[in-house]
Write an enzyme that holds these catalytic residues in place. Structure first.
Site, short mmCIF file in Angstrom:
data_model
loop_
_atom_site.label_atom_id
_atom_site.label_comp_id
_atom_site.label_asym_id
_atom_site.label_seq_id
_atom_site.Cartn_x
_atom_site.Cartn_y
_atom_site.Cartn_z
N ASP A 9 -7.73 3.26 76.73
CA ASP A 9 -8.07 2.53 77.99
C ASP A 9 -8.66 3.54 78.77
O ASP A 9 -8.20 3.80 79.79
CB ASP A 9 -6.86 1.69 78.28
CG ASP A 9 -5.71 2.69 78.69
OD1 ASP A 9 -5.53 3.93 78.12
OD2 ASP A 9 -4.74 2.35 79.51
N HIS A 240 -1.01 13.40 78.57
CA HIS A 240 -0.17 12.32 77.41
C HIS A 240 -0.88 12.09 76.38
O HIS A 240 -0.71 12.19 75.43
CB HIS A 240 -0.12 11.11 78.42
CG HIS A 240 0.62 11.10 79.73
ND1 HIS A 240 2.09 11.34 79.57
CD2 HIS A 240 0.51 11.04 80.85
CE1 HIS A 240 2.45 11.36 80.87
NE2 HIS A 240 1.39 10.85 81.86
C1 BDR Z 1 -0.23 6.43 79.50
O1 BDR Z 1 -0.66 5.41 80.61
C2 BDR Z 1 -2.00 5.86 80.94
O2 BDR Z 1 -2.05 5.78 82.16
C3 BDR Z 1 -2.44 7.32 80.18
O3 BDR Z 1 -3.86 7.16 79.87
C4 BDR Z 1 -1.67 7.21 79.10
O4 BDR Z 1 -2.07 6.58 77.95
C5 BDR Z 1 0.82 7.49 80.21
O5 BDR Z 1 2.04 6.81 80.59
CA CA Z 2 -4.26 5.99 78.07
#
Ligand code: BDR
Ligand code: CA
Length: 302
Positions: A9, A240
């Protein structure tokens, strides 16, 4: 060499994950090969995340096709986009003008996931770094895919503390029903939760050094400037989604616990992941050597 579908995403840290993937697909480290990018709502609506994936494909010179996926969670309305984290355009408000983008491939993301996995039984790993809606739709339409993947690696979940609520992490909270179905399915899942990823920080100082080290480093620096503001207290930004990929290339950087995992689908703990009583065992990357992981990211992309 792992063959991957990246379900994403984009998203600033999703963009960094694609940058890392590009490097791991070059001659020096030919260990990850990207077959397709599938998109999902999450950091923005799905039109925006698909446009961003197509833009990143062109900007990073990737050959993998992009397939558009779910616009909404399985059963509930979509939440607000986190513009304070990923910017108005989902990519840190980077200027996305430039060459016209090629269109997304035909067919829905979950259909293409099914086709790809069936065509290469036990060869493909799905790496999911957004809400798990496409994966749940694939399982609903074709339960056999669970037995046909090499693995599923997910950035998501929180056992200690969440990031969108005190209990829940964004990717799971965005579609808890999908997450519950995906974690209950009989396929080999590796979960990379906040408990590990929050220690994986690209500091502003190191991002500044990267900016002096060529095209990829400048890209990593420029795209993370707004995102780093959302993580002001860390003086940097959290990798992340990169951590999910590094759990494939450098598993020794993580401490792993193998146990069933449940997802709360109601109440104030909505979207929380917890140790389950029964169900398939999940490999949970509970802790990471965040400093080593961030160094590995910088050395790989620079
Ligand atoms: C996850 O949520 C999204 O905002 C980031 O891309 C990552 O995949 C972190 O909580
Ligand atoms: Ca993400």
């Amino acid at each position: 060499m792992s063959l991957l579908i990246l379900d994403t995403d984009p998203g600033v840290d999703d963009a960094l994950a694609l940058l890392y993937l590009r490097a791991r697909n070059q001659q020096k480290w030919p260990d990850l090969k990207l077959l397709a990018i599938t998109t999902v709502f999450g950091n923005a609506d799905v039109e925006t995340t698909t446009r961003n994936a197509l833009w990143l494909r062109a900007r990073l010179g990737l050959s993998a096709p992009v397939y558009r996926g779910a616009a909404e969670p399985l059963t509930r309305p979509r939440g607000l986009s986190p513009k304070h984290v990923h910017g108005e355009n989902g990519l840190g408000d980077l200027d996305l003008s430039g060459a016209p983008l090629s269109p997304a491939g035909s067919g829905a993301a979950h259909e293409r996931i099914i086709d790809l996995v069936r065509a290469r039984p036990r060869e493909i790993t799905i790496v999911a770094i957004g809400p798990l809606t496409n994966l749940a739709l694939a399982l609903r339409a074709a339960p056999d895919v669970a037995g046909l993947v090499a693995g599923v690696t997910i950035m998501g979940g929180a056992f200690a503390a969440g990031n969108v609520t005190p209990f829940a992490e964004a990717n799971i909270h965005n579609d808890p029903e999908a997450a519950a179905e995906v974690l209950a399915a009989p396929w080999p899942v590796t979960l990379v939760p906040l408990d590990a990823t929050m220690s994986c920080v690209l500091t502003n100082a190191k991002a500044g050094e990267l900016a002096q080290q060529g095209e990829a480093g400048r890209f990593a620096h420029d795209i993370t400037r707004g995102y780093a503001k959302a993580y002001e207290r860390l003086d940097g930004c959290v990798l992340h989604d990169v951590a999910a990929l590094v759990s494939l290339t450098r598993p020794e950087l993580f401490e792993t616990r193998v146990a069933p995992v449940s997802v709360a689908t109601s109440g104030e703990r909505l979207g929380q992941t917890a140790w389950g009583e029964d169900g398939p065992a999940v490999s949970v990357r509970l802790r990471a050597d965040g400093a080593a992981l961030a160094r590995h990211f910088r050395e790989t992309v620079a």
